[in-house]
Design a protein around this motif. Structure first.
Motif, PDB file in Angstrom:
ATOM      1  N   GLY A  45       0.816  -1.206   0.000  1.00  0.00           N
ATOM      2  CA  GLY A  45       0.000   0.000   0.000  1.00  0.00           C
ATOM      3  C   GLY A  45       0.848   1.254   0.000  1.00  0.00           C
ATOM      4  N   PRO A  46       0.188   2.400   0.106  1.00  0.00           N
ATOM      5  CA  PRO A  46       0.925   3.665   0.127  1.00  0.00           C
ATOM      6  C   PRO A  46       1.898   3.726   1.301  1.00  0.00           C
ATOM      7  N   LYS A  47       3.075   4.207   1.021  1.00  0.00           N
ATOM      8  CA  LYS A  47       4.143   4.359   2.018  1.00  0.00           C
ATOM      9  C   LYS A  47       4.545   3.022   2.629  1.00  0.00           C
ATOM     10  N   ASN A  48       4.210   1.917   1.977  1.00  0.00           N
ATOM     11  CA  ASN A  48       4.540   0.563   2.445  1.00  0.00           C
ATOM     12  C   ASN A  48       4.039   0.283   3.863  1.00  0.00           C
ATOM     13  N   ASN A  49       3.012   1.016   4.318  1.00  0.00           N
ATOM     14  CA  ASN A  49       2.479   0.799   5.656  1.00  0.00           C
ATOM     15  C   ASN A  49       1.585  -0.436   5.724  1.00  0.00           C
ATOM     16  N   LEU A  50       0.858  -0.724   4.654  1.00  0.00           N
ATOM     17  CA  LEU A  50      -0.058  -1.857   4.622  1.00  0.00           C
ATOM     18  C   LEU A  50       0.311  -2.739   3.442  1.00  0.00           C
ATOM     19  N   THR A  51       0.448  -4.029   3.679  1.00  0.00           N
ATOM     20  CA  THR A  51       0.821  -4.967   2.626  1.00  0.00           C
ATOM     21  C   THR A  51      -0.180  -6.104   2.591  1.00  0.00           C
ATOM     22  N   VAL A  52      -0.535  -6.554   1.393  1.00  0.00           N
ATOM     23  CA  VAL A  52      -1.480  -7.651   1.220  1.00  0.00           C
ATOM     24  C   VAL A  52      -0.698  -8.923   0.912  1.00  0.00           C
ATOM     25  N   TYR A  53      -1.017  -9.980   1.645  1.00  0.00           N
ATOM     26  CA  TYR A  53      -0.343 -11.261   1.519  1.00  0.00           C
ATOM     27  C   TYR A  53      -1.357 -12.345   1.174  1.00  0.00           C
ATOM     28  N   ASN A  54      -0.890 -13.375   0.471  1.00  0.00           N
ATOM     29  CA  ASN A  54      -1.693 -14.578   0.236  1.00  0.00           C
ATOM     30  C   ASN A  54      -1.162 -15.635   1.199  1.00  0.00           C
ATOM     31  N   ILE A  55      -1.987 -15.960   2.183  1.00  0.00           N
ATOM     32  CA  ILE A  55      -1.597 -16.933   3.200  1.00  0.00           C
ATOM     33  C   ILE A  55      -2.605 -18.065   3.179  1.00  0.00           C
ATOM     34  N   ARG A  56      -2.162 -19.224   2.731  1.00  0.00           N
ATOM     35  CA  ARG A  56      -3.016 -20.416   2.672  1.00  0.00           C
ATOM     36  C   ARG A  56      -4.317 -20.159   1.914  1.00  0.00           C
ATOM     37  N   GLY A  57      -4.218 -19.417   0.809  1.00  0.00           N
ATOM     38  CA  GLY A  57      -5.367 -19.169  -0.048  1.00  0.00           C
ATOM     39  C   GLY A  57      -6.223 -17.971   0.337  1.00  0.00           C
ATOM     40  N   ALA A  58      -5.890 -17.294   1.413  1.00  0.00           N
ATOM     41  CA  ALA A  58      -6.652 -16.116   1.852  1.00  0.00           C
ATOM     42  C   ALA A  58      -5.800 -14.865   1.683  1.00  0.00           C
ATOM     43  N   MET A  59      -6.427 -13.784   1.240  1.00  0.00           N
ATOM     44  CA  MET A  59      -5.726 -12.503   1.131  1.00  0.00           C
ATOM     45  C   MET A  59      -5.842 -11.792   2.470  1.00  0.00           C
ATOM     46  N   ILE A  60      -4.691 -11.502   3.067  1.00  0.00           N
ATOM     47  CA  ILE A  60      -4.622 -10.889   4.391  1.00  0.00           C
ATOM     48  C   ILE A  60      -3.788  -9.620   4.305  1.00  0.00           C
ATOM     49  N   ALA A  61      -4.274  -8.535   4.887  1.00  0.00           N
ATOM     50  CA  ALA A  61      -3.516  -7.279   4.931  1.00  0.00           C
ATOM     51  C   ALA A  61      -2.950  -7.101   6.335  1.00  0.00           C
ATOM     52  N   LEU A  62      -1.657  -6.817   6.407  1.00  0.00           N
ATOM     53  CA  LEU A  62      -0.992  -6.582   7.690  1.00  0.00           C
ATOM     54  C   LEU A  62      -0.277  -5.239   7.665  1.00  0.00           C
ATOM     55  N   ARG A  63      -0.265  -4.567   8.799  1.00  0.00           N
ATOM     56  CA  ARG A  63       0.501  -3.332   8.947  1.00  0.00           C
ATOM     57  C   ARG A  63       1.972  -3.676   9.098  1.00  0.00           C
ATOM     58  N   GLY A  64       2.815  -2.709   8.826  1.00  0.00           N
ATOM     59  CA  GLY A  64       4.258  -2.917   8.906  1.00  0.00           C
ATOM     60  C   GLY A  64       4.718  -3.381  10.274  1.00  0.00           C
ATOM     61  N   GLU A  65       4.153  -2.811  11.343  1.00  0.00           N
ATOM     62  CA  GLU A  65       4.581  -3.197  12.692  1.00  0.00           C
ATOM     63  C   GLU A  65       4.186  -4.641  13.026  1.00  0.00           C
ATOM     64  N   GLU A  66       3.125  -5.145  12.400  1.00  0.00           N
ATOM     65  CA  GLU A  66       2.733  -6.547  12.592  1.00  0.00           C
ATOM     66  C   GLU A  66       3.638  -7.471  11.775  1.00  0.00           C
ATOM     67  N   ALA A  67       3.898  -7.092  10.528  1.00  0.00           N
ATOM     68  CA  ALA A  67       4.710  -7.925   9.635  1.00  0.00           C
ATOM     69  C   ALA A  67       6.162  -8.010  10.110  1.00  0.00           C
ATOM     70  N   ARG A  68       6.652  -6.984  10.807  1.00  0.00           N
ATOM     71  CA  ARG A  68       8.021  -7.006  11.318  1.00  0.00           C
ATOM     72  C   ARG A  68       8.231  -8.100  12.360  1.00  0.00           C
ATOM     73  N   LEU A  69       7.163  -8.581  12.968  1.00  0.00           N
ATOM     74  CA  LEU A  69       7.252  -9.602  14.007  1.00  0.00           C
ATOM     75  C   LEU A  69       7.317 -11.027  13.446  1.00  0.00           C
ATOM     76  N   ILE A  70       7.236 -11.156  12.127  1.00  0.00           N
ATOM     77  CA  ILE A  70       7.288 -12.463  11.478  1.00  0.00           C
ATOM     78  C   ILE A  70       8.653 -12.640  10.825  1.00  0.00           C
ATOM     79  N   GLU A  71       9.425 -13.611  11.303  1.00  0.00           N
ATOM     80  CA  GLU A  71      10.722 -13.916  10.702  1.00  0.00           C
ATOM     81  C   GLU A  71      10.502 -14.898   9.553  1.00  0.00           C
ATOM     82  N   ILE A  72      11.218 -14.667   8.447  1.00  0.00           N
ATOM     83  CA  ILE A  72      11.038 -15.505   7.247  1.00  0.00           C
ATOM     84  C   ILE A  72      12.382 -16.034   6.768  1.00  0.00           C
ATOM     85  N   TYR A  73      12.311 -16.995   5.861  1.00  0.00           N
ATOM     86  CA  TYR A  73      13.501 -17.466   5.132  1.00  0.00           C
ATOM     87  C   TYR A  73      13.093 -17.840   3.731  1.00  0.00           C
TER      88      TYR A  73
END
Length: 73
Positions: A45-73
């Motif tokens: 989204g604007p200013k990269n504050n909100l991002t839309v993800y496809n998680i197990r077939g569902a479209m989910i929007a998370l704020r940056g402060e929420e997404a920062r808490l998820i570690e990925i590889y």
């Protein structure tokens, strides 16, 4: 460690660890953000504050402060 906010649009990543606490952790787990889950980054989204993800077939929007808490590889 790489966080979910570091991933780019079109990329597919896997959850390494959910570092959220209390009710936010429970909410993210209920949305399917469990260890090893595939996440596709659909759009930012604007200013990269909100991002839309496809998680197990569902479209989910998370704020940056929420997404920062998820570690990925």
């Amino acid at each position: 460690m790489k966080a979910l906010t570091d991933a780019h649009v079109g990329e597919v990543v896997k959850v390494r660890k959910n570092t959220a606490q209390d009710s936010l952790k429970e909410r993210l787990l209920a949305l399917g953000l469990t260890n090893g889950a595939d996440i596709e980054i659909l759009r930012k989204g604007p200013k990269n504050n909100l991002t839309v993800y496809n998680i197990r077939g569902a479209m989910i929007a998370l704020r940056g402060e929420e997404a920062r808490l998820i570690e990925i590889y």
